[in-house]
Motif scaffolding. Structure first.
Motif, PDB file in Angstrom:
ATOM      1  N   ARG A   6       0.809  -1.172  -0.137  1.00 23.12           N
ATOM      2  CA  ARG A   6      -0.106   0.081  -0.120  1.00 23.12           C
ATOM      3  C   ARG A   6       0.860   1.172   0.169  1.00 23.12           C
ATOM      4  NH1 ARG A   6      -3.196  -0.665   4.771  1.00 23.12           N
ATOM      5  NH2 ARG A   6      -4.149  -2.076   3.487  1.00 23.12           N
ATOM      6  N   ASP A   7       1.866   1.354   0.796  1.00 16.52           N
ATOM      7  CA  ASP A   7       2.722   2.277   0.945  1.00 16.52           C
ATOM      8  C   ASP A   7       3.589   2.619  -0.450  1.00 16.52           C
ATOM      9  OD1 ASP A   7       2.150   2.986   3.506  1.00 16.52           O
ATOM     10  OD2 ASP A   7       3.982   1.953   4.425  1.00 16.52           O
ATOM     11  N   LYS A   8       3.815   1.532  -0.964  1.00 24.65           N
ATOM     12  CA  LYS A   8       4.709   1.831  -2.378  1.00 24.65           C
ATOM     13  C   LYS A   8       3.714   2.093  -3.135  1.00 24.65           C
ATOM     14  CE  LYS A   8       8.611  -0.981  -1.883  1.00 24.65           C
ATOM     15  NZ  LYS A   8       9.711  -0.327  -2.164  1.00 24.65           N
ATOM     16  N   ALA A   9       2.562   1.889  -3.558  1.00 21.48           N
ATOM     17  CA  ALA A   9       1.363   2.111  -4.443  1.00 21.48           C
ATOM     18  C   ALA A   9       1.151   3.566  -4.278  1.00 21.48           C
ATOM     19  CB  ALA A   9       0.298   1.310  -4.325  1.00 21.48           C
ATOM     20  N   ARG A  10       1.076   3.981  -2.882  1.00 19.24           N
ATOM     21  CA  ARG A  10       0.770   5.485  -2.576  1.00 19.24           C
ATOM     22  C   ARG A  10       2.052   6.475  -3.018  1.00 19.24           C
ATOM     23  NH1 ARG A  10      -0.027   5.192   2.726  1.00 19.24           N
ATOM     24  NH2 ARG A  10      -2.161   4.887   2.363  1.00 19.24           N
ATOM     25  N   GLU A  11       3.071   5.988  -2.944  1.00 16.40           N
ATOM     26  CA  GLU A  11       4.389   6.736  -3.259  1.00 16.40           C
ATOM     27  C   GLU A  11       4.323   6.662  -4.800  1.00 16.40           C
ATOM     28  OE1 GLU A  11       9.154   5.896  -3.280  1.00 16.40           O
ATOM     29  OE2 GLU A  11       7.904   5.234  -1.583  1.00 16.40           O
ATOM     30  N   ASN A  40       2.047   6.429  -6.886  1.00  9.06           N
ATOM     31  CA  ASN A  40       0.818   7.651  -7.241  1.00  9.06           C
ATOM     32  C   ASN A  40       1.106   8.977  -7.155  1.00  9.06           C
ATOM     33  OD1 ASN A  40      -1.674   8.137  -8.424  1.00  9.06           O
ATOM     34  ND2 ASN A  40      -2.551   8.152  -6.549  1.00  9.06           N
ATOM     35  N   GLN A  41       1.909   9.267  -5.929  1.00  8.88           N
ATOM     36  CA  GLN A  41       2.041  10.776  -5.751  1.00  8.88           C
ATOM     37  C   GLN A  41       3.255  11.144  -6.638  1.00  8.88           C
ATOM     38  OE1 GLN A  41       3.315  10.356  -1.523  1.00  8.88           O
ATOM     39  NE2 GLN A  41       1.364  11.017  -0.790  1.00  8.88           N
ATOM     40  N   GLN A  42       4.256  10.256  -7.226  1.00  9.10           N
ATOM     41  CA  GLN A  42       5.247  10.587  -8.189  1.00  9.10           C
ATOM     42  C   GLN A  42       4.414  10.805  -9.335  1.00  9.10           C
ATOM     43  OE1 GLN A  42       7.904   7.579  -7.874  1.00  9.10           O
ATOM     44  NE2 GLN A  42       9.194   8.253  -6.341  1.00  9.10           N
ATOM     45  N   LYS A  43       3.622  10.115  -9.857  1.00  8.95           N
ATOM     46  CA  LYS A  43       2.818  10.163 -11.042  1.00  8.95           C
ATOM     47  C   LYS A  43       2.017  11.369 -11.195  1.00  8.95           C
ATOM     48  CE  LYS A  43      -0.813   7.959 -12.256  1.00  8.95           C
ATOM     49  NZ  LYS A  43      -1.803   6.934 -12.682  1.00  8.95           N
ATOM     50  N   LEU A  44       1.348  11.777 -10.012  1.00  9.34           N
ATOM     51  CA  LEU A  44       0.499  13.060  -9.978  1.00  9.34           C
ATOM     52  C   LEU A  44       1.538  14.325  -9.928  1.00  9.34           C
ATOM     53  CD1 LEU A  44      -2.230  12.354  -7.139  1.00  9.34           C
ATOM     54  CD2 LEU A  44      -2.592  12.486  -9.670  1.00  9.34           C
ATOM     55  N   ALA A  45       2.641  14.277  -9.386  1.00  8.03           N
ATOM     56  CA  ALA A  45       3.571  15.499  -9.309  1.00  8.03           C
ATOM     57  C   ALA A  45       4.322  15.583 -10.873  1.00  8.03           C
ATOM     58  CB  ALA A  45       4.792  15.077  -8.429  1.00  8.03           C
TER      59      ALA A  45
END
Length: 62
Positions: A7-12, A14-19
């Motif tokens: 879950r943490d890796k997926a969140r990280e 996704n945040q990189q993709k949004l940035a």
């Protein structure tokens, strides 16, 4: 506990993709002004055409 790491890796990720997608536009100030003026001219032409059409319809209905 493995699910928490996933879950943490997926969140990280996704945040990189949004940035990457949230980067500002690449236009300079003069380019932005030209684009703004171009859009304003188009809108004025549309408003003028709509007003002329409205007046023509009013003349026909009389």
């Amino acid at each position: 506990m493995a699910r928490g790491n996933q879950r943490d890796k997926a969140r990280e990720k996704n945040q990189q993709k949004l940035a990457a997608t949230k980067k500002g536009n690449g236009m300079s100030g003069s380019e932005q002004m030209r684009e703004k003026d171009k859009v304003a001219a188009i809108m004025l032409a549309k408003q003028k055409a709509a007003l002329e059409k409205k007046e023509a319809d009013a003349q026909q209905s009389k």
